[in-house]
Design an enzyme around this catalytic site. Sequence first.
Site, PDB file in Angstrom:
ATOM      1  N   HIS A  49       0.833  -1.220   0.000  1.00 51.37           N
ATOM      2  CA  HIS A  49       0.000   0.000   0.000  1.00 51.37           C
ATOM      3  C   HIS A  49       0.861   1.261   0.000  1.00 51.37           C
ATOM      4  O   HIS A  49       0.562   2.229   0.701  1.00 51.37           O
ATOM      5  CB  HIS A  49      -0.941   0.036   1.212  1.00 51.37           C
ATOM      6  N   ASN A 122     -10.333  -2.502   2.934  1.00 51.82           N
ATOM      7  CA  ASN A 122     -10.111  -2.462   1.489  1.00 51.82           C
ATOM      8  C   ASN A 122     -11.411  -2.073   0.796  1.00 51.82           C
ATOM      9  O   ASN A 122     -12.459  -1.963   1.442  1.00 51.82           O
ATOM     10  CB  ASN A 122      -9.655  -3.833   0.978  1.00 51.82           C
ATOM     11  N   TYR A 332       1.000  -4.059  12.266  1.00 55.01           N
ATOM     12  CA  TYR A 332       1.007  -2.654  11.823  1.00 55.01           C
ATOM     13  C   TYR A 332       1.847  -1.769  12.734  1.00 55.01           C
ATOM     14  O   TYR A 332       2.672  -0.976  12.253  1.00 55.01           O
ATOM     15  CB  TYR A 332      -0.428  -2.120  11.686  1.00 55.01           C
TER      16      TYR A 332
HETATM   17  C1  HEM Z   1      -0.794  -1.724   5.004  1.00 54.21           C
HETATM   18  C2  HEM Z   1       0.464  -5.972   6.910  1.00 54.21           C
HETATM   19  C3  HEM Z   1      -3.783  -7.865   5.553  1.00 54.21           C
HETATM   20  C4  HEM Z   1      -5.298  -3.421   4.452  1.00 54.21           C
HETATM   21  C5  HEM Z   1      -0.071  -2.732   5.575  1.00 54.21           C
HETATM   22  C6  HEM Z   1       1.271  -2.602   6.062  1.00 54.21           C
HETATM   23  C7  HEM Z   1       1.618  -3.787   6.609  1.00 54.21           C
HETATM   24  C8  HEM Z   1       0.509  -4.685   6.453  1.00 54.21           C
HETATM   25  C9  HEM Z   1       2.931  -4.148   7.287  1.00 54.21           C
HETATM   26  C10 HEM Z   1       2.132  -1.359   5.956  1.00 54.21           C
HETATM   27  C11 HEM Z   1       1.849  -0.470   7.123  1.00 54.21           C
HETATM   28  C12 HEM Z   1       2.662   0.807   7.101  1.00 54.21           C
HETATM   29  O1  HEM Z   1       3.878   0.722   6.864  1.00 54.21           O
HETATM   30  O2  HEM Z   1       2.075   1.892   7.363  1.00 54.21           O
HETATM   31  C13 HEM Z   1      -0.581  -6.859   6.730  1.00 54.21           C
HETATM   32  C14 HEM Z   1      -0.615  -8.222   7.195  1.00 54.21           C
HETATM   33  C15 HEM Z   1      -1.793  -8.758   6.790  1.00 54.21           C
HETATM   34  C16 HEM Z   1      -2.522  -7.718   6.088  1.00 54.21           C
HETATM   35  C17 HEM Z   1       0.503  -8.897   7.979  1.00 54.21           C
HETATM   36  C18 HEM Z   1      -2.375 -10.142   6.988  1.00 54.21           C
HETATM   37  C19 HEM Z   1      -1.977 -10.967   7.936  1.00 54.21           C
HETATM   38  C20 HEM Z   1      -4.586  -6.817   5.185  1.00 54.21           C
HETATM   39  C21 HEM Z   1      -6.010  -6.899   4.957  1.00 54.21           C
HETATM   40  C22 HEM Z   1      -6.426  -5.645   4.664  1.00 54.21           C
HETATM   41  C23 HEM Z   1      -5.272  -4.772   4.695  1.00 54.21           C
HETATM   42  C24 HEM Z   1      -6.828  -8.167   5.092  1.00 54.21           C
HETATM   43  C25 HEM Z   1      -7.824  -5.146   4.368  1.00 54.21           C
HETATM   44  C26 HEM Z   1      -8.901  -5.742   4.799  1.00 54.21           C
HETATM   45  C27 HEM Z   1      -4.200  -2.598   4.502  1.00 54.21           C
HETATM   46  C28 HEM Z   1      -4.252  -1.180   4.186  1.00 54.21           C
HETATM   47  C29 HEM Z   1      -2.957  -0.696   4.350  1.00 54.21           C
HETATM   48  C30 HEM Z   1      -2.133  -1.822   4.749  1.00 54.21           C
HETATM   49  C31 HEM Z   1      -5.476  -0.389   3.775  1.00 54.21           C
HETATM   50  C32 HEM Z   1      -2.505   0.728   4.119  1.00 54.21           C
HETATM   51  C33 HEM Z   1      -2.733   1.535   5.370  1.00 54.21           C
HETATM   52  C34 HEM Z   1      -2.467   2.993   5.087  1.00 54.21           C
HETATM   53  O3  HEM Z   1      -3.261   3.601   4.339  1.00 54.21           O
HETATM   54  O4  HEM Z   1      -1.459   3.512   5.579  1.00 54.21           O
HETATM   55  N1  HEM Z   1      -0.517  -4.018   5.799  1.00 54.21           N
HETATM   56  N2  HEM Z   1      -1.751  -6.582   6.066  1.00 54.21           N
HETATM   57  N3  HEM Z   1      -4.179  -5.516   5.019  1.00 54.21           N
HETATM   58  N4  HEM Z   1      -2.926  -2.948   4.843  1.00 54.21           N
HETATM   59 FE1  HEM Z   1      -2.346  -4.733   5.440  1.00 54.21          FE
END
Ligand code: HEM
Length: 494
Positions: A49, A122, A332
């Site tokens: 993202h 999402n 996160y």
């Molecule tokens: C961003 C991990 C599943 C939605 C991220 C980031 C990580 C991460 C490490 C970067 C955070 C940052 O540096 O600010 C994971 C892991 C998941 C997972 C380990 C599953 C075990 C999901 C799911 C969704 C999701 C299922 C939605 C339902 C997002 C969104 C961002 C993000 C929207 C961006 C947040 C922002 O706008 O700063 N994710 N994620 N992720 N993830 Fe996940």
Amino acid sequence: MTTSAGAPMPTNETSETAGARGPLLMQDYQLIEKLAHQNRERIPERAVHAKGWGAEGTFTVTHDISDYTCAAIFSKVGNSCDILSRWSTVAGELGAADSERDVRGFSIKFYTEEGNWDVVGNNTPIFFVRDAYKFPDFIRTQKRHPRTNLRSPEAMFDFWAAQPESVHQVTILMSDRGIPVNPMHMHGYGSHTYSMWNAKGERHWVKFHFRCQQEIRNRTNEEAERLIGQTRESFQEDLFNAIEGGQFPKWELNIQVMPEADAETCGFNPFDLTKVWPHGDYPLIPVGMLEFNRNPDNYFQMIENAAYSPSNKIPGIGFSPDKMLQARVFSYADAHRYRLGTHYEALPANAPRAARLHHYHKDGSMRFFPQLTGHPDAYYEPNQYEESARPDPSVMEPPLRIHGDADRYRQDEADADYVQPRALYLEVMDQAQRDRLHANMAGAMAPCSDSVKERWYAVLEKVHPDYAAGVRNAVEKDAVAISVTDETPTKVAE
Ligand code: HEM
Ligand code: NDP
């Protein structure tokens, strides 16, 4: 103009040199400072993202849901709070084109009087996998190949073919909704099952839906390709200009609700992130309206520095046993400490706005805020100082009954994995949408090896034979078209 230490600056154009032709004097510290700052203007981009667009606004409660939650924000119709959004693509890097086919992130921070509540969702109600062990591998397949440094359709479809549960999300990704026109024309979903508890201590399981109040609008592959040729920043342009021009996008927050005990009897695993709760069984209940009406004055400060985490919850809203959600609760904040620093929550985007802050975290990078524990000597807890901050047992979550043996459980229910994508394919999409789905998927998997293609057709076949046949035909039609194009110059030469 001053130095960063506040002293007046005599010039911002001419270096200090020995003689008119130089060389530079090392004592021109402000030049060194300026260059050093430039070298430090980048922080690591988000591992996923990375490319995003955001805005600020207001959330207003329109319906009473105090039967389900004791959260103060929901205690009265008319209550409101500031919100900060960030929408994003998943796979592309910071400079990726906005109109690429991808799932879109949908993150909202609610600055409530009881602290910040984040929904990090999402634009799809489900996800590709249901166990966190698979998330890093899934993301590898979306990012660049280690040798070619290119995105790899072979890796994507190889992985998905080995995870039949992914076919539901891949179907949405390859459907019309895989390329929204911009963030203002798509729904948002919390996706996971969360919980709410009310003043009586009763727990309900809930899903969050953000219903777009603008029309749902998408682009075809061809439209998106043309647009990317003209601008790579179409989402940023559309969103920024709409808000600047006074057109404020809105979403209605809705919840689906399931009483705690029904999770045992409802006939499916309500904590499986690859499944929706059918609207017919769990109707949407309206809650409130989000309106985004301010562009941040500084993108980096408010959007790049925004640190969303599913761990940010408030009393009256809790997690669920969903094992993907449980893993995200850890992941996160860990990512933020790496990307932004120890006290990332003190940055303007992340600091509570409406809640009083009273924590005992101590030193470390970005410790620029004063001690907030209520007493100068209360830097530990418990302590003898009456006015110092104390935990409040009244916000304790009601106990959750757990049963079963600790083990590593595989949810092998392949047949059930095809039921919902089948409903989407057969009952929600019309024939024109199915045709576009076939063509989009064929285009995406065209570069794959035959073995990967055949394994993926076998997954589609289980959703519906028409789906497999439709994609296979589209792949073969494209292959013929490509080979005819390839041969044309030879024929001309003859
Ligand atoms: C961003 C991990 C599943 C939605 C991220 C980031 C990580 C991460 C490490 C970067 C955070 C940052 O540096 O600010 C994971 C892991 C998941 C997972 C380990 C599953 C075990 C999901 C799911 C969704 C999701 C299922 C939605 C339902 C997002 C969104 C961002 C993000 C929207 C961006 C947040 C922002 O706008 O700063 N994710 N994620 N992720 N993830 Fe996940
Ligand atoms: P409904 O007919 O009540 O709901 C269908 C939902 O699908 C609507 O919300 C619709 O959005 C949405 N939709 C339409 N086209 C697409 C697409 N290309 N990609 C993603 N979503 C789309 O039926 P059910 O609740 O019984 O669900 C049937 C199937 O619809 C599910 O198996 C699932 O695949 C899909 N779905 C279900 C959702 C849910 O939470 N129940 C949410 C989203 C999709 P809109 O409201 O804008 O018309």
